[in-house]
Design an enzyme around this catalytic site. Structure first.
Site, PDB file in Angstrom:
ATOM      1  N   HIS A 432       0.828  -1.204   0.000  1.00  0.00           N
ATOM      2  CA  HIS A 432       0.000   0.000   0.000  1.00  0.00           C
ATOM      3  C   HIS A 432       0.864   1.256   0.000  1.00  0.00           C
ATOM      4  O   HIS A 432       0.583   2.209  -0.743  1.00  0.00           O
ATOM      5  CB  HIS A 432      -0.926   0.001   1.220  1.00  0.00           C
ATOM      6  CG  HIS A 432      -2.207  -0.721   0.988  1.00  0.00           C
ATOM      7  ND1 HIS A 432      -2.254  -1.938   0.369  1.00  0.00           N
ATOM      8  CD2 HIS A 432      -3.496  -0.396   1.292  1.00  0.00           C
ATOM      9  CE1 HIS A 432      -3.516  -2.350   0.299  1.00  0.00           C
ATOM     10  NE2 HIS A 432      -4.298  -1.431   0.850  1.00  0.00           N
ATOM     11  N   HIS A 525       1.144  -2.263   9.170  1.00  0.00           N
ATOM     12  CA  HIS A 525       2.544  -2.632   8.968  1.00  0.00           C
ATOM     13  C   HIS A 525       3.453  -2.013  10.025  1.00  0.00           C
ATOM     14  O   HIS A 525       3.067  -1.116  10.780  1.00  0.00           O
ATOM     15  CB  HIS A 525       3.027  -2.226   7.572  1.00  0.00           C
ATOM     16  CG  HIS A 525       2.307  -2.929   6.459  1.00  0.00           C
ATOM     17  ND1 HIS A 525       2.663  -4.183   6.013  1.00  0.00           N
ATOM     18  CD2 HIS A 525       1.239  -2.550   5.703  1.00  0.00           C
ATOM     19  CE1 HIS A 525       1.863  -4.550   5.028  1.00  0.00           C
ATOM     20  NE2 HIS A 525       0.964  -3.579   4.837  1.00  0.00           N
TER      21      HIS A 525
END
Length: 575
Positions: A432, A525
């Site tokens: 992303h 993340h």
């Protein structure tokens, strides 16, 4: 500047009569505020009615836009007329010590009338200085209106001279950050250079030439507007002359359809009775103003310095380490199943290609003269970008598969691990973050041809005007054939609305990408996974757009065609 002589005044008056149809006129006078940085301890001394600090340039200009005499240095708070009454120019005219010729008749058998200068309402009415009738004396009074019209035509010369001066010396368009005494020298030097550039012959300085001394900078009393009976009589004589001159009255009535044409000197061949041949900008509407403001805001946001933008990205990526230890409060964007995440971010490269390719094609139709091979060459940049997008996202997945392990079972693949309901543990480089940063940088780079887009219509108009008048003026489009120029004009007009809309859409998507990037940094993340993805995205963009495309190898940079958009308008964005 040389001191004026009687012969010089007569030459100036002859040109005013020939070019501007105003007899016995020896100059137009006006004042211009030169904006400066407020001097230390100056208080309101230099503060003018426009809300800035300035010194005033008072200038007397001949019919050829050249300065006859200037007075610079007066405080910005003083009026034009007040400065005039205390200046050396005004005092010499009032004392009749400026070598002005004796009165001469306006008509062949008329009574002698004094030579005059013309000014606006800020100046007092004198026997040697004419100003227009005020509104109280107009109404249905046609003779007074005709006088005002004729005086305005002649007086416009000084405003044009100021405009030429500011266009040549761009420092006058902003604030001069020097002390007032240096401002005086800069202005004096600029006016002298201006006269040199306006001269028909080479400039040869006269040993006896001298500069008019500066006006005394005093705190003045308010200017009295009371005029003498003689001054009123002189103005009435000129008014009667203009209304009795049938030829001039006829010229005014036949050319009054355009406000601009009222001020065109008929002494210039290209501007004589050729009304309507010069192409000008179309009138601006309210919707155009709104669109201009919107596009300006989009450019300011989108073209924020790229280096600074990358630096901010790196700072945020490193700072996201806070999220590894502290859980941020959940918000709407923290959910992975939101509309923005499901239909925009996960399809991010599709949206990036859709809008950038559309924008690329519409702009390249203009920059490449609708040449399909050239447009295809530009589109190859997106092919390269798609290759790197696919390469890196595939590499991230391969990296995760190769170095990951299944918690709960050994020796199984990631898909088998997840099918069995176990957790796959690996270094998951953030796809992303990569797609959001890379898409943003690609969209910004591909949108840069919007810079200078509006300037194209000005160059097209100038080229068309030059060709109609038979002039050989070097412009960006001088090498085009007539049919190519007309095609360029048509394509530009047809594509401009699409270019503007697509640019706004690209700006909206860049804003969405950066919003989702901040969300990803906060909630998804670990910091190393996001930092690596960001560095890969920024490095890939830099190698292609700043290295590869800037070299002589194909494909070209965005906007390059048979001309470069950077040559039309200096970029208003950072590097």
């Amino acid at each position: 500047m040389p001191p004026p002589t009687e012969e010089m005044w007569k030459n100036v008056a002859a040109k005013y009569k020939k070019m501007w149809h105003f007899p016995n006129c020896i100059g137009a006078i006006d004042g211009k505020h030169i904006n400066i940085q407020c001097p230390i301890n100056a208080g309101s001394t230099y503060y003018n009615y426009k809300g800035s600090h300035s010194v005033v340039l008072l200038a007397l200009v001949d019919a050829d836009y050249k300065f006859i005499a200037i007075d610079v240095g007066s405080y910005g708070r003083n009026s034009d007329g007040g400065i005039f009454s205390q200046s050396v120019i005004g005092q010499k005219l009032n004392n009749k010590t400026l070598n002005v010729p004796e009165p001469a008749p306006l008509t062949e058998n008329g009574d002698p009338q004094p030579y005059v200068i013309v000014g606006d309402e800020a100046f007092p009415l004198k026997s040697y200085l004419l100003r227009p009738y005020s509104r109280n004396y107009l109404g249905d009074n046609e003779p007074n209106k005709i006088f005002n019209y004729r005086l305005s035509r002649a007086r416009r010369v000084v405003e044009n001279a100021f405009g030429i001066l500011a266009a040549r010396w761009r420092c006058f368009r902003g604030h001069l950050e020097v002390q007032p005494e240096f401002v005086d020298k800069i202005v004096l030097a600029s006016c002298c250079l201006h006269n040199m550039l306006c001269a028909d012959n080479a400039f040869e300085p006269d040993n006896e030439s001298l500069q008019l001394p500066e006006a005394a900078l005093l705190n003045l009393d308010p200017l009295r507007r009371n005029s003498t009976r003689e001054a009123f009589q002189v103005r009435e004589k000129f008014r009667d002359y203009f209304n009795s001159d049938a030829e001039m009255t006829t010229k005014r009535s036949t050319r009054s359809g355009s406000m601009e044409s009222n001020y065109i000197p008929t002494g210039l061949a290209m501007r004589s009775e050729t009304k309507g041949t010069m192409l000008v900008r179309e009138p601006t509407t309210v919707s155009n103003i709104f669109l201009t403001v919107l596009l300006f805001a989009c450019r300011k946001y989108l073209f924020f310095s790229t280096h600074k933008r990358l630096f901010v990205y790196l700072i945020l990526l490193v700072a996201s380490v806070v999220g590894d230890f502290i859980k941020f409060p959940k918000i709407y964007f923290a959910n992975s199943d939101t509309f923005l995440n499901q239909y925009l971010v996960k399809l991010g490269w599709f949206w990036t290609l859709l809008w950038t390719l559309s924008f690329l094609v519409t702009t390249s139709k203009v920059f490449c003269l609708n040449s399909r091979p050239s447009i295809t060459m530009h589109a190859s940049r997106l092919v390269v970008a798609t290759f790197f997008w696919y390469f890196w996202t595939h590499a991230f997945n391969q990296f995760e598969d190769y170095y990951g392990k299944c918690l709960g079972s050994r020796g199984v693949t990631r898909s088998a691990c997840k099918s069995a309901g176990h957790l796959w543990k690996s270094f998951d480089v953030s796809g992303h973050v990569f797609i959001l940063i890379y898409s943003t940088l690609v969209m910004i780079s591909e949108a840069r041809p919007i810079i200078g887009w509006d300037k194209i219509q000005d160059v097209l108009r100038n080229e068309e005007n030059a060709r109609r008048e038979g002039k050989k003026v070097a412009t960006t489009f001088s090498s085009l054939k007539e049919e190519e120029l007309q095609e360029m004009k048509t394509v530009y007009k047809n594509m401009t609305p699409y270019v503007q809309v697509l640019f706004i859409v690209i700006t909206i998507f860049v804003a969405i990408w950066e919003l989702m990037l901040i969300t990803t940094m906060m909630y998804f993340h670990t910091m190393p996974e996001k930092l690596l993805a960001g560095i890969v995205a920024m490095s890939t963009w830099f190698v292609t757009y700043r290295g590869w495309y800037s070299s002589s190898f194909l494909p070209p940079l965005p906007g390059d065609g048979f001309f470069k958009y950077q040559a039309l308008q200096k970029s208003e964005v950072g590097v």
